[in-house]
Write an enzyme that holds these catalytic residues in place. Structure first.
Site, PDB file in Angstrom:
ATOM      1  N   SER A 130       1.217  -1.324   0.048  1.00 36.93           N
ATOM      2  CA  SER A 130      -0.463   0.346  -0.343  1.00 36.93           C
ATOM      3  C   SER A 130       1.110   1.533  -0.023  1.00 36.93           C
ATOM      4  O   SER A 130       2.143   1.291   0.362  1.00 36.93           O
ATOM      5  CB  SER A 130      -0.955  -0.392   0.880  1.00 36.93           C
ATOM      6  N   TYR A 143      -1.400  -0.758  10.105  1.00 37.86           N
ATOM      7  CA  TYR A 143      -1.633  -1.399   9.208  1.00 37.86           C
ATOM      8  C   TYR A 143      -0.976  -0.565   8.062  1.00 37.86           C
ATOM      9  O   TYR A 143       0.649  -1.464   6.979  1.00 37.86           O
ATOM     10  CB  TYR A 143      -3.111  -0.595   8.412  1.00 37.86           C
TER      11      TYR A 143
HETATM   12  N1  LIG Z   1      -9.088  -0.396  -0.896  1.00 33.47           N
HETATM   13  C1  LIG Z   1      -7.918   0.336  -1.285  1.00 33.47           C
HETATM   14  O1  LIG Z   1      -7.853   1.774  -1.918  1.00 33.47           O
HETATM   15  C2  LIG Z   1      -5.739  -0.104  -1.026  1.00 33.47           C
HETATM   16  C3  LIG Z   1      -4.976   0.542  -0.503  1.00 33.47           C
HETATM   17  C4  LIG Z   1      -4.061  -0.146  -0.725  1.00 33.47           C
HETATM   18  C5  LIG Z   1      -3.370  -1.208  -0.551  1.00 33.47           C
HETATM   19  N2  LIG Z   1      -5.383  -1.834  -0.627  1.00 33.47           N
HETATM   20  C6  LIG Z   1      -4.123  -3.214  -0.125  1.00 33.47           C
HETATM   21  O2  LIG Z   1      -5.227  -3.931  -1.451  1.00 33.47           O
HETATM   22  C7  LIG Z   1      -5.474  -5.735  -0.825  1.00 33.47           C
HETATM   23  C8  LIG Z   1      -6.758  -5.343  -1.165  1.00 33.47           C
HETATM   24  O3  LIG Z   1      -7.861  -4.185  -1.190  1.00 33.47           O
HETATM   25  P1  LIG Z   1      -9.398  -3.874  -1.362  1.00 33.47           P
HETATM   26  O4  LIG Z   1      -9.382  -2.964  -1.201  1.00 33.47           O
HETATM   27  O5  LIG Z   1      -9.477  -4.916  -2.606  1.00 33.47           O
HETATM   28  O6  LIG Z   1      -9.529  -5.379   0.146  1.00 33.47           O
HETATM   29  P2  LIG Z   1     -11.304  -6.547   0.124  1.00 33.47           P
HETATM   30  O7  LIG Z   1     -11.321  -5.169   2.001  1.00 33.47           O
HETATM   31  O8  LIG Z   1     -12.167  -5.289  -0.649  1.00 33.47           O
HETATM   32  O9  LIG Z   1     -11.218  -7.463   0.718  1.00 33.47           O
HETATM   33  C9  LIG Z   1     -10.440  -7.849   1.012  1.00 33.47           C
HETATM   34  C10 LIG Z   1     -10.609  -9.604   0.471  1.00 33.47           C
HETATM   35  O10 LIG Z   1      -9.763 -10.157   1.221  1.00 33.47           O
HETATM   36  C11 LIG Z   1     -10.515 -11.524   2.318  1.00 33.47           C
HETATM   37  N3  LIG Z   1      -9.273 -11.387   3.298  1.00 33.47           N
HETATM   38  C12 LIG Z   1      -9.495 -11.502   4.751  1.00 33.47           C
HETATM   39  N4  LIG Z   1      -8.849 -11.132   5.400  1.00 33.47           N
HETATM   40  C13 LIG Z   1      -8.370 -13.306   4.771  1.00 33.47           C
HETATM   41  C14 LIG Z   1      -7.745 -13.714   5.393  1.00 33.47           C
HETATM   42  N5  LIG Z   1      -7.199 -14.292   6.012  1.00 33.47           N
HETATM   43  N6  LIG Z   1      -7.694 -15.066   4.454  1.00 33.47           N
HETATM   44  C15 LIG Z   1      -8.416 -15.276   3.514  1.00 33.47           C
HETATM   45  N7  LIG Z   1      -8.944 -13.614   2.689  1.00 33.47           N
HETATM   46  C16 LIG Z   1      -9.175 -13.117   3.624  1.00 33.47           C
HETATM   47  C17 LIG Z   1     -11.387 -10.750   2.463  1.00 33.47           C
HETATM   48  O11 LIG Z   1     -12.475 -11.433   2.518  1.00 33.47           O
HETATM   49  C18 LIG Z   1     -11.434  -9.690   1.089  1.00 33.47           C
HETATM   50  O12 LIG Z   1     -12.788 -11.151   0.469  1.00 33.47           O
HETATM   51  C19 LIG Z   1      -5.273  -5.275  -0.182  1.00 33.47           C
HETATM   52  O13 LIG Z   1      -4.129  -5.971   0.646  1.00 33.47           O
HETATM   53  C20 LIG Z   1      -5.380  -3.753   0.844  1.00 33.47           C
HETATM   54  O14 LIG Z   1      -4.514  -3.997   2.609  1.00 33.47           O
HETATM   55  C21 LIG Z   1      -6.436  -1.280  -0.948  1.00 33.47           C
END
Ligand SMILES: NC(=O)c1ccc[n+]([C@@H]2O[C@H](COP(=O)([O-])OP(=O)(O)OC[C@H]3O[C@@H](n4cnc5c(N)ncnc54)[C@H](O)[C@@H]3O)[C@@H](O)[C@H]2O)c1
Length: 234
Positions: A130, A143
């Site tokens: 991130s 985080y």
């Molecule tokens: N959304 C953003 O703007 C953003 C920005 C930077 C980084 N990220 C990172 O990108 C990745 C995806 O983010 P997103 O917003 O698309 O996520 P999201 O919250 O939409 O989806 C995350 C998925 O991970 C699954 N998950 C959580 N814990 C788990 C576990 N222990 N085992 C298996 N599955 C598990 C959840 O059930 C969910 O389906 C994450 O690693 C997040 O930290 C997101």
């Protein structure tokens, strides 16, 4: 025979977009998520296998079962699963610390270890970090630290797996139009502060998983690519 990719966090957001992108490109996708669900992707039904990435035995069983059934090795791993509860020094708990680091750091290690056991030279791993690994977001104490760990373990794993011809890179997204961000109600304000004037769509982040997994990136390893529309510049 289609090549096999493993995508974690595939039930939602960028994980789902990544699974969808890879299905579109003809990959055989093992979609893992804590939640079992199904969705349509380019005429195919993608079913997520319910696996908690913090449970290494369950990850091992799911990967081994898929490899046995498909007869394929694993060519690509996208470690997308992650959690992002807010935390700061005043309110963090040991339990929250363990949860955040277990999913965001241990989960990446578990899945990578079990996947590369079935990976040949030319394979690739793409981790999701991130921008919070590089810049300070208020209220993201645990985080941000967990994602900084992902950046560093990406480098360590790149070095360890290079002799086997396996590359390891990471993506560090900024603001993305995901369900979690939508729920904050802060996306419009965020877009106004991003130099390119908008947040990213999950699909354009997912495209980078394919790029990093493709032969076009064959000389890149240990890198983290920031995709923030110019919001975070290193
Ligand atoms: N959304 C953003 O703007 C953003 C920005 C930077 C980084 N990220 C990172 O990108 C990745 C995806 O983010 P997103 O917003 O698309 O996520 P999201 O919250 O939409 O989806 C995350 C998925 O991970 C699954 N998950 C959580 N814990 C788990 C576990 N222990 N085992 C298996 N599955 C598990 C959840 O059930 C969910 O389906 C994450 O690693 C997040 O930290 C997101």
């Amino acid at each position: 025979m289609p090549k096999t990719a493993i995508v974690t966090g595939a039930a939602s957001g960028m994980g789902r977009a990544t699974a969808t992108q890879l299905v579109k490109e003809g990959w055989d996708v093992l979609a893992l998520d804590r939640v079992a669900t199904e969705f349509e992707a380019h005429g195919e039904t993608v079913r997520t296998t319910a696996v908690d990435v913090t449970r290494r035995d369950d990850v091992r069983d799911a990967v081994a079962a898929h490899v046995a059934a498909s007869g394929n090795s694993v060519s690509l791993v996208a470690n997308v699963a992650g959690i992002y509860p807010p935390s700061n020094l005043a309110d963090f708990t040991e339990d929250l610390y363990r949860k955040v680091f277990d999913v965001n750091v241990l989960g990446v290690l578990n899945v990578t270890a079990e996947a590369v056991a079935h990976m040949e030279s030319g394979g690739a791993v793409v981790n999701f970090a991130s921008v919070d690994a590089f810049t300070v977001s208020p209220g993201q104490l645990l985080y941000g630290a967990s994602k900084a760990a992902v950046v560093m373990l990406t480098k360590e794993l790149a070095l360890e797996l290079a002799p086997r011809g396996i590359r390891v890179n990471a993506i560090a997204p900024g603001w993305v139009n995901t369900p979690g961000n939508e729920a904050t109600g802060r996306m419009a304000a965020a877009a106004a502060s991003i130099p390119l004037g908008r947040v990213a769509q999950p699909e354009e982040i997912a495209r980078w998983v394919s790029i990093l997994g493709s032969p076009d990136a064959r000389f890149m390893t240990g890198e983290t690519i920031v995709l923030s529309g110019g919001n975070v510049l290193r």
